[in-house]
Scaffold this active site. Structure first.
Site, short mmCIF file in Angstrom:
data_model
loop_
_atom_site.label_atom_id
_atom_site.label_comp_id
_atom_site.label_asym_id
_atom_site.label_seq_id
_atom_site.Cartn_x
_atom_site.Cartn_y
_atom_site.Cartn_z
N SER A 173 0.83 -1.20 0.00
CA SER A 173 0.00 0.00 0.00
C SER A 173 0.87 1.26 0.00
O SER A 173 1.74 1.41 -0.85
CB SER A 173 -0.96 -0.04 1.20
OG SER A 173 -1.97 0.93 1.08
N ASP A 295 -9.16 -6.18 -4.55
CA ASP A 295 -8.79 -4.97 -3.80
C ASP A 295 -9.81 -3.86 -4.07
O ASP A 295 -10.02 -3.45 -5.21
CB ASP A 295 -7.39 -4.51 -4.21
CG ASP A 295 -6.85 -3.40 -3.34
OD1 ASP A 295 -7.60 -2.90 -2.48
OD2 ASP A 295 -5.67 -3.04 -3.51
N HIS A 323 -7.08 -6.07 -0.22
CA HIS A 323 -6.02 -5.06 -0.21
C HIS A 323 -4.76 -5.52 0.50
O HIS A 323 -3.68 -5.00 0.24
CB HIS A 323 -6.56 -3.79 0.46
CG HIS A 323 -5.60 -2.64 0.42
ND1 HIS A 323 -5.13 -2.11 -0.76
CD2 HIS A 323 -5.00 -1.92 1.42
CE1 HIS A 323 -4.30 -1.11 -0.50
NE2 HIS A 323 -4.20 -0.99 0.81
#
Length: 346
Positions: A173, A295, A323
Site C-alpha cells: 500500500s 482490492d 487489499h
C-alpha cells in the site's frame, strides 16, 4: 475520510480466522530467545515492556507471538541529538541470499506481517520487519521530524547500522511509496523491490497539510477510533465475525495508544506526505508487483499503470484476495517473495 486522502486507508492489522492462521506456519519459528531489558524483545512468553499494556488483550496467537519478538534498536540520525530507539523484528537466521526487509502500510506496524513473516523464515530467508519512523512502536518521546525525508534517512541509518547488505525491500500500500522513495535515493541499499497493492499515485496529503491544528488533531483522533478501524476491516474482508473483527481492531490500533502517536501523525500530515510519481521511472531495480484481485482500495488499473511505467517489473495477481494479500493470502505472498528473492518467479 482523512485516511483515504492520505493516500491509503488506516490499514487494519487484519488477522485471518484461526483456520486461516494455521496455514501461516508453525509456532516453532518464534522460538528464538532474547535477553530482557530496555529495548529488548520479551522472553519466556512475555511482551516487551515498551508495548502498550493493551497488547495483553489480543487473542490472535500469531499477533501475540510476533509482538513478543519486537525489540528496539538504537539508530543514530542527523536530525536528532540522541539515538532513536527504533522498533523492529530481527531475523533468527542469516542466509546466503540478501535479506528481505518488510515495511508496512500507512499508520501501521510490523505486526502487519504476523502471518507471512514465519512462512518467510520457514523458507530459509533472513527477514526483518521494520517500523517506519513515526508509526509502529519506536520510542518517539523526543519527537523527531516524521516527514518523508526523515523516514527515508532513518531507514537508511538503520540499514547502514545493522543490515549492511543490499536488500529485497517489500512495501504494501503506502509502504510501496516509502520503498520507491528509498530505493531511488539509496540504490546501493536495495537489490530488488516487492510492491504489494501499491498506493503510489497520491500527490501527498494535499489540502490536509494546511488544516488548522485543532481540525487536524480531531481528524487524527478519528483515525484511531474503533468505528473507523472496524469499517476498514469490513472494507478489506467479507464474512468475518464481530468478535474476530474486534480482535483485529485491537491489533490494528495498538501502536496508536503510544503517547506520541498523535503528534507524529500530525507531523507527517502537515509535511505533505509522499509524492513519488516523478520517481517511478527512475527506479532501476527489478520489481515484483503483487496485486489482490478483489482490492477495493487500490484500483487494478493503477497497478497495471505502475507495471508499464517501471523499467524492469513483473506482476502477479492473487485470486480472491483484497487489499492486504500478506494477511489474506500469506502462503501465496510468502511463496512469491521467496521465489523472487531467490531469482525465480515464473
Amino acid at each position: 475520510m482523512l485516511a483515504f486522502k492520505l493516500g491509503s486507508p488506516p490499514p487494519p492489522l487484519l488477522l485471518p480466522s484461526l483456520t486461516q492462521a494455521k496455514k501461516c506456519g508453525r509456532f516453532g519459528v518464534f522460538a528464538g530467545k532474547c535477553k530482557t531489558g530496555a529495548g529488548r524483545a520479551g522472553s519466556d512468553g512475555g511482551f516487551p515492556p515498551f508495548l502498550p499494556k493493551e497488547v495483553e488483550k489480543i487473542k490472535d496467537p500469531f499477533a501475540r507471538s510476533l509482538a513478543q519478538r519486537i525489540e528496539r534498536l538504537p539508530v543514530k540520525v542527523g536530525f536528532s541529538e540522541s539515538c532513536i530507539m527504533s522498533s523492529c523484528v530481527k531475523p533468527l537466521i542469516q542466509s546466503e541470499t540478501n535479506p528481505v526487509v518488510l515495511l508496512h502500510c500507512f499508520d501501521s506496524s510490523c505486526l502487519e506481517w504476523r502471518c507471512t513473516y514465519p512462512l518467510l523464515e520457514e523458507a530459509g530467508l533472513e527477514v526483518w520487519a521494520i517500523d517506519v519512523l513515526g508509526w509502529g512502536f519506536s520510542d518517539l518521546e523526543r519527537l523527531p521530524p516524521c516527514d518523508a525525508a526523515s523516514k527515508r534517512h532513518h531507514l537508511y541509518q538503520l540499514w547502514n547500522s545493522y543490515i549492511k547488505r543490499p536488500m529485497i525491500l517489500v512495501g504494501p500500500s503506502l509502504g510501496a511509496a516509502v520503498a520507491i522513495d528509498f530505493a531511488v535515493n539509496y540504490p546501493e541499499a536495495v537489490e530488488k523491490l516487492v510492491l504489494i497493492n501499491a498506493s503510489v499515485y497520491a500527490e501527498g496529503t494535499g489540502a490536509l497539510a494546511r488544516l488548522p491544528r485543532s481540525v487536524a488533531y480531531a481528524g487524527v483522533y478519528l483515525l484511531k477510533s474503533i468505528p473507523l478501524r472496524l469499517y476498514a476491516n469490513i472494507l478489506a474482508f467479507n464474512g468475518i465475525s464481530l468478535a474476530t473483527s474486534l480482535d483485529w481492531t485491537n491489533v490494528g490500533r495498538l501502536h496508536c495508544l503510544l503517547p506520541w502517536w498523535e503528534d507524529a501523525t500530525i507531523n507527517f500530515m502537515s509535511s505533505g506526505g509522499y509524492n513519488v510519481i516523478a520517481q517511478i521511472n527512475q527506479l532501476k531495480q527489478k520489481s515484483l508487483l503483487i496485486c489482490g484481485e478483489c482490492d477495493q482500495i487500490v484500483n487494478y488499473k493503477q497497478v497495471v499503470r505502475l507495471h508499464c511505467e517501471l523499467q524492469d517489473a513483473i506482476m502477479r495477481l492473487i485470486p480472491d484476495c483484497g487489499h492486504l494479500p500478506h494477511v489474506d493470502k500469506p502462503s501465496s505472498v510468502a511463496k512469491l517473495i521467496a521465489e523472487f528473492s531467490q531469482g525465480d518467479c515464473h
